[in-house]
Design a protein around this motif. Structure first.
Motif, mmCIF file in Angstrom:
data_model
loop_
_atom_site.group_PDB
_atom_site.id
_atom_site.type_symbol
_atom_site.label_atom_id
_atom_site.label_comp_id
_atom_site.label_asym_id
_atom_site.label_seq_id
_atom_site.Cartn_x
_atom_site.Cartn_y
_atom_site.Cartn_z
ATOM 1 N N PRO A 53 47.524 61.926 -17.595
ATOM 2 C CA PRO A 53 48.160 60.613 -17.765
ATOM 3 C C PRO A 53 49.673 60.734 -17.957
ATOM 4 C CG PRO A 53 46.176 60.730 -19.080
ATOM 5 C CD PRO A 53 46.438 62.120 -18.576
ATOM 6 N N ALA A 54 50.088 61.752 -18.718
ATOM 7 C CA ALA A 54 51.526 61.963 -18.910
ATOM 8 C C ALA A 54 52.199 62.279 -17.584
ATOM 9 C CB ALA A 54 51.748 63.097 -19.910
ATOM 10 N N LEU A 55 51.506 62.998 -16.712
ATOM 11 C CA LEU A 55 52.046 63.330 -15.393
ATOM 12 C C LEU A 55 52.242 62.062 -14.562
ATOM 13 C CD1 LEU A 55 52.699 66.024 -13.854
ATOM 14 C CD2 LEU A 55 50.472 65.766 -12.760
ATOM 15 N N ILE A 56 51.249 61.171 -14.587
ATOM 16 C CA ILE A 56 51.338 59.915 -13.830
ATOM 17 C C ILE A 56 52.447 59.027 -14.395
ATOM 18 C CG2 ILE A 56 50.098 57.797 -13.221
ATOM 19 C CD1 ILE A 56 49.041 60.194 -11.733
ATOM 20 N N ILE A 57 52.453 58.854 -15.714
ATOM 21 C CA ILE A 57 53.463 57.999 -16.351
ATOM 22 C C ILE A 57 54.857 58.597 -16.172
ATOM 23 C CG2 ILE A 57 54.257 57.085 -18.558
ATOM 24 C CD1 ILE A 57 51.301 57.004 -19.422
ATOM 25 N N GLY A 58 54.977 59.904 -16.330
ATOM 26 C CA GLY A 58 56.274 60.557 -16.179
ATOM 27 C C GLY A 58 56.812 60.446 -14.767
ATOM 28 N N THR A 59 55.935 60.552 -13.778
ATOM 29 C CA THR A 59 56.374 60.407 -12.389
ATOM 30 C C THR A 59 56.874 58.991 -12.131
ATOM 31 O OG1 THR A 59 54.761 62.081 -11.696
ATOM 32 C CG2 THR A 59 55.687 60.672 -9.980
ATOM 33 N N LEU B 193 60.263 58.623 -13.657
ATOM 34 C CA LEU B 193 61.281 59.314 -12.882
ATOM 35 C C LEU B 193 61.659 58.510 -11.637
ATOM 36 C CD1 LEU B 193 62.940 61.920 -12.710
ATOM 37 C CD2 LEU B 193 61.063 62.928 -11.394
ATOM 38 N N ILE B 194 60.654 57.908 -10.999
ATOM 39 C CA ILE B 194 60.943 57.086 -9.809
ATOM 40 C C ILE B 194 61.851 55.929 -10.190
ATOM 41 C CG2 ILE B 194 59.927 55.587 -8.050
ATOM 42 C CD1 ILE B 194 57.405 57.351 -8.218
ATOM 43 N N ARG B 195 61.533 55.289 -11.309
ATOM 44 C CA ARG B 195 62.353 54.157 -11.734
ATOM 45 C C ARG B 195 63.786 54.596 -12.032
ATOM 46 N NH1 ARG B 195 57.809 52.914 -14.952
ATOM 47 N NH2 ARG B 195 58.926 53.494 -16.868
ATOM 48 N N ARG B 196 63.935 55.750 -12.669
ATOM 49 C CA ARG B 196 65.268 56.232 -13.009
ATOM 50 C C ARG B 196 66.082 56.574 -11.753
ATOM 51 N NH1 ARG B 196 67.823 56.318 -17.850
ATOM 52 N NH2 ARG B 196 68.569 58.464 -17.475
ATOM 53 N N VAL B 197 65.409 57.251 -10.799
ATOM 54 C CA VAL B 197 66.121 57.712 -9.614
ATOM 55 C C VAL B 197 66.410 56.558 -8.652
ATOM 56 C CG1 VAL B 197 65.947 59.175 -7.563
ATOM 57 C CG2 VAL B 197 65.229 60.052 -9.793
ATOM 58 N N ARG B 198 65.427 55.691 -8.453
ATOM 59 C CA ARG B 198 65.552 54.647 -7.427
ATOM 60 C C ARG B 198 65.843 53.272 -8.009
ATOM 61 N NH1 ARG B 198 60.523 56.180 -3.337
ATOM 62 N NH2 ARG B 198 61.113 58.361 -2.990
ATOM 63 N N GLU C 220 57.037 48.602 -8.524
ATOM 64 C CA GLU C 220 57.478 49.329 -7.334
ATOM 65 C C GLU C 220 57.340 50.835 -7.532
ATOM 66 O OE1 GLU C 220 60.922 46.451 -5.439
ATOM 67 O OE2 GLU C 220 61.420 47.741 -7.134
ATOM 68 N N ALA C 221 57.607 51.277 -8.755
ATOM 69 C CA ALA C 221 57.522 52.720 -9.025
ATOM 70 C C ALA C 221 56.104 53.223 -8.893
ATOM 71 C CB ALA C 221 58.063 53.021 -10.417
ATOM 72 N N PRO D 118 55.871 60.211 -4.045
ATOM 73 C CA PRO D 118 56.298 61.066 -5.166
ATOM 74 C C PRO D 118 55.132 61.680 -5.935
ATOM 75 C CG PRO D 118 57.556 59.019 -5.120
ATOM 76 C CD PRO D 118 56.442 58.854 -4.139
ATOM 77 N N TYR D 119 54.040 60.938 -6.070
ATOM 78 C CA TYR D 119 52.875 61.471 -6.786
ATOM 79 C C TYR D 119 52.243 62.606 -5.996
ATOM 80 C CZ TYR D 119 53.379 57.269 -9.592
ATOM 81 O OH TYR D 119 53.871 56.285 -10.411
ATOM 82 N N LEU D 120 52.216 62.454 -4.679
ATOM 83 C CA LEU D 120 51.683 63.524 -3.838
ATOM 84 C C LEU D 120 52.535 64.783 -3.967
ATOM 85 C CD1 LEU D 120 50.813 61.490 -0.607
ATOM 86 C CD2 LEU D 120 49.185 62.597 -2.149
ATOM 87 N N VAL D 121 53.866 64.587 -4.022
ATOM 88 C CA VAL D 121 54.764 65.736 -4.160
ATOM 89 C C VAL D 121 54.533 66.433 -5.502
ATOM 90 C CG1 VAL D 121 57.177 66.434 -4.388
ATOM 91 C CG2 VAL D 121 56.518 64.806 -2.609
ATOM 92 N N VAL D 122 54.419 65.639 -6.567
ATOM 93 C CA VAL D 122 54.213 66.216 -7.898
ATOM 94 C C VAL D 122 52.897 66.983 -7.959
ATOM 95 C CG1 VAL D 122 53.761 65.662 -10.318
ATOM 96 C CG2 VAL D 122 55.655 64.564 -9.127
ATOM 97 N N LEU D 123 51.815 66.404 -7.426
ATOM 98 C CA LEU D 123 50.523 67.088 -7.450
ATOM 99 C C LEU D 123 50.545 68.342 -6.577
ATOM 100 C CD1 LEU D 123 47.751 64.325 -7.433
ATOM 101 C CD2 LEU D 123 48.638 65.655 -9.334
ATOM 102 N N ALA D 124 51.215 68.255 -5.430
ATOM 103 C CA ALA D 124 51.299 69.426 -4.556
ATOM 104 C C ALA D 124 52.064 70.556 -5.240
ATOM 105 C CB ALA D 124 51.961 69.051 -3.240
ATOM 106 N N LEU D 125 53.179 70.218 -5.906
ATOM 107 C CA LEU D 125 53.931 71.245 -6.626
ATOM 108 C C LEU D 125 53.096 71.839 -7.757
ATOM 109 C CD1 LEU D 125 57.498 69.633 -6.842
ATOM 110 C CD2 LEU D 125 56.832 71.673 -5.549
ATOM 111 N N THR D 126 52.368 70.967 -8.469
ATOM 112 C CA THR D 126 51.486 71.456 -9.538
ATOM 113 C C THR D 126 50.462 72.436 -8.991
ATOM 114 O OG1 THR D 126 51.737 69.380 -10.765
ATOM 115 C CG2 THR D 126 49.818 70.761 -11.300
#
Length: 728
Positions: A170-176, A179-184, A190-191, A197-205
């Motif tokens: 859950p922290a991973l989902i909320i944190g992503t 981060l989207i809101r901060r960057v964009r 919308e975030a 972005p979630y796919l990228v985070v999971l792929a990196l994990t």
């Protein structure tokens, strides 16, 4: 293993489907495949040597379901209601695991060896707190070890991984989303609706976790097997499938069927093709992980098509429904029933025990899981759900702590026995080799007589030394002195005893099986006014074994064995000891596999000759000590279960002693210019190897000597050292 609600992410992520439409019968059937694999593996059913991969399948299922659940909620509401999420998990999972844990701890107190019980209770307490996986890592537990006492809570490691996953995801989902809101500079809605972005985070994990798993598998097998960081990639793979449901739904019926059947085939291939000897998880874990992901992905297109038709059959779904409780019950039942009956179980009996665990799972589902899971007052309130889970956990922990205080320490019930006593006379200066041989033989003969008399000991002497109460402290003392370095410690502090000003230095060098002889040589050095130096590092024999295993460089980064050997050889060249005593564990390759060493193989024998030659080249006499007989089980634990029948814990000489290996080592040591002492007769008769001599316990665990028995053998070691110094 865990069961989350069977929910399939919708193609339209903004829409809400009914509970019925979310249900995936193929996933429930896949749970059945996973739990059957694990149960049959633990029941030692032939043909399922890789059944432990069922846990990997569970991880992928959990990653898929939980990621989909969190994503749908975040996408619908813009956030994740953590109280509701954790309340649902607590209500669903904790009462059942706590119930099984309490029953298992209570049964262990009654059925298991007294010396094992406290360790098992601590396993239960840490498992109730869902940190059991890291507790097993700290204890260096090998999941596949068959020679050590197994814990009825060992399977709870996977529950710890999943509970930690529930905290992190859950922290991973909320944190992503943050981060989207901060960057964009997007709104919350919308975030959360942006998938990429979630796919990228999971792929990196997944990539980072898989890399950690590959590195840790040969380096630190317990870490690789039990920890969340090295298992997260399997959960992330399931999550990636959950976030790409729309793509999978576009598969044609034929492509979906092929995908599903291929995935199921990979899982079955892993179950039948892998074994306890497989380096795992590592690369091998790709088989069940990719297989499970393909089955789930294929079901996104058509849950009832292809292999989904088989997985969705009523019997499979019935097994899937009890899979969580069956997983909880099966291992303690398989482990404790033999203790109850007093003998190992045959194949048919093991299968019957597994079915008994299935019956207990049905009762647990009927009277604990479902009533608490669906009780309206609890289900409607996240606070009550969390309180229920917390209370269940607290009860299990408190029961464990209470049991720790009531478990008695075993005490020998037999007649007090006299301690071994060996007497020797000094050999006159200038005497020939025959005189030294005779002195050593007289000392050995006294021990042999005591060993032979001890074969018939029935009850553990009441004056056992060390007592059962002191065994744990003595085990810790091996590492506490500083003379024996741990596998991860570098350097070697000076550990000099005896007459430290003496010009005669004797060095005892090797791994932990060199350190076990320190008490003997310490006493001999004090009697003879020698300076004794002990140079030892666990899991690092002095020989340069030149292991060609491709993972050896990684292991060296952790253990520094080659660096330690180089430092020790430099030190010996500088100090010029008169005598170097070399000893090593001979269980490498059998009871211990992480190092890549294999005792008695050609590399080992050649390495022994080379090290003796190197030590002789610096002017030292060399004495190589043969192996202490290896019982292949924890001796104090066995004795605590057979206080009135010590003979039940006596290994046969043929199993505990490798006669051909000893002969090869003896020839190798002599070829290098050293002497070799076969110490078998200090422990065994022609047939059996007693574990108590007189009133002295020989082994502090499964292979190391007690300080007390080592000290009693000081006259023998002194005589062997005298011979080596005079005529080496």
């Amino acid at each position: 293993m865990r069961q989350a609600d069977s929910i399939s992410p919708a193609q339209d992520l903004r829409g809400r489907r009914s509970e019925q439409k979310r249900f995936r019968p193929d996933i429930e059937g896949l749970r059945a495949v996973a739990v059957l694999a694990v149960v049959l593996f633990h029941a030692e059913v032939p043909g399922v040597g890789g059944g432990y991969v069922g846990v990997d399948v569970f991880f992928v299922i959990s990653g898929f379901l939980i990621t989909g659940l969190l994503w749908r909620e975040a996408n619908t509401t813009g956030t994740v209601r953590l109280r509701s999420f954790y309340g649902a998990r607590a209500r669903r999972l904790l009462p059942a695991s706590a119930t099984v844990g309490v029953v298992t701890m209570g049964a262990s107190v009654v059925l298991l060896p007294a010396l094992q019980v406290k360790s098992v209770i601590w396993d239960g307490i840490t498992s109730a707190l869902y940190v059991g996986n890291y507790w097993f890592i700290m204890r260096g537990v090998d999941y596949f070890a068959s020679h050590k006492a197994l814990s009825p809570f060992q399977h709870y490691w996977s529950l710890g991984v999943e509970e930690q996953f529930y905290l992190v995801w859950p922290a991973l989902i909320i944190g992503t989303a943050w981060l989207i809101r901060r960057v964009r500079r997007r709104t919350r809605a919308e975030a959360t609706s942006s998938q990429r972005p979630y796919l990228v985070v999971l792929a990196l994990t997944a990539v980072v976790s898989f890399a950690l798993s590959l590195a840790a598998t040969p380096l630190a097998p317990p870490v690789a097997f039990f920890s969340l960081p090295t298992r997260a990639w399997q959960l992330a793979i399931g999550g990636l499938v959950a976030l790409t449901v729309g793509r999978w739904q576009r598969l044609s019926p034929r492509a979906g069927a092929i995908t599903g059947w291929a995935g199921l085939a990979l899982i079955l291939l892993a179950c039948g093709g892998l074994s306890s000897a497989t380096l795992y998880p590592g690369i091998a874990a790709l088989l069940p992980t990719v297989g499970a992901a393909l089955v789930i992905a294929a079901g996104c297109a058509s849950p009832e098509g292809g292999c989904g038709r088989v997985l969705g059959l009523s019997p499979m779904r019935a097994i899937g429904r009890i899979s969580y409780s069956w997983y909880l019950w099966h291992w303690p039942v398989l482990l404790l029933v033999p203790a109850l009956l007093g003998h190992p179980l045959g194949l048919a009996a093991r299968v019957a025990a597994a079915l008994l665990a299935g019956g207990l799972a049905l009762l647990t589902l009927r009277f604990i899981e479902n009533p608490l899971r669906f009780a309206a007052p609890i289900r409607r309130s996240p606070g009550r759900s969390l309180a229920l889970g917390g209370a269940a956990t607290a009860v299990a922990v408190c029961v464990g702590l209470a049991l720790l205080h009531v478990v008695p320490t075993p005490i020998g019930r037999g007649t007090p026995a006299a301690a071994l006593k060996v007497t020797t006379a000094p050999v006159p200066a200038g005497a020939g080799l025959a005189a030294y041989d005779a002195a050593a033989q007289r000392a050995v003969a006294q021990v042999q007589a005591a060993v032979a008399a001890s074969v018939d000991i029935k009850a553990v002497p009441s004056n056992l030394d060390p007592s059962f109460a002191d065994v744990e402290a003595e085990q810790k003392a091996y590492m506490g002195s500083g003379c024996l370095r741990t596998p991860t410690q570098g350097g070697q502090p000076e550990c000099a005893t005896g007459d430290t000003e003496s010009t005669t230095t004797v060095a005892v060098v090797g791994d932990s099986h060199a350190a076990i002889w320190n008490p003997a040589f310490k006493q001999a050095a004090a009697d003879r006014h020698w300076r004794l130096e002990t140079l030892a590092k666990a899991a690092c024999p002095l020989m340069d074994l030149r292991v060609t295993n491709s993972f050896r460089p990684l292991v060296e980064l952790l253990e520094h064995c080659e660096q330690w050997r180089a430092e020790i050889m430099t030190r010996l060249r500088a100090e010029h000891p008169r005598l170097v005593v070399v000893s090593a564990f001979r269980g490498y390759g059998a009871d211990e596999s992480m190092t890549g060493f294999n005792a008695y193989d050609p590399t080992w024998i050649d390495g022994l000759t080379r090290i003796v030659q190197q030590l002789r080249s610096i002017g030292a006499k060399v004495l190589v000590l043969g192996p202490v007989p290896d019982p292949h089980f924890d001796v104090p634990t066995c004795l605590s279960a057979h206080l009135d029948d010590v003979t039940a814990c006596l290994p046969r000489r043929s199993k505990a002693v490798n006669e051909s290996g000893i002969a090869a080592e003896s020839a190798a040591a002599k070829a290098g210019g050293g002497q070799y002492a076969d110490v078998t007769d200090l422990f065994c008769t022609a047939d059996r190897c007693p574990v108590i001599v007189g009133n002295t316990l020989i082994y502090v665990d499964s292979s190391h000597l007690t300080f007390e028995y080592s000290r009693l053998l000081a006259p023998v070691m002194g005589a062997l050292a005298d011979r080596a110094l005079a005529h080496g």
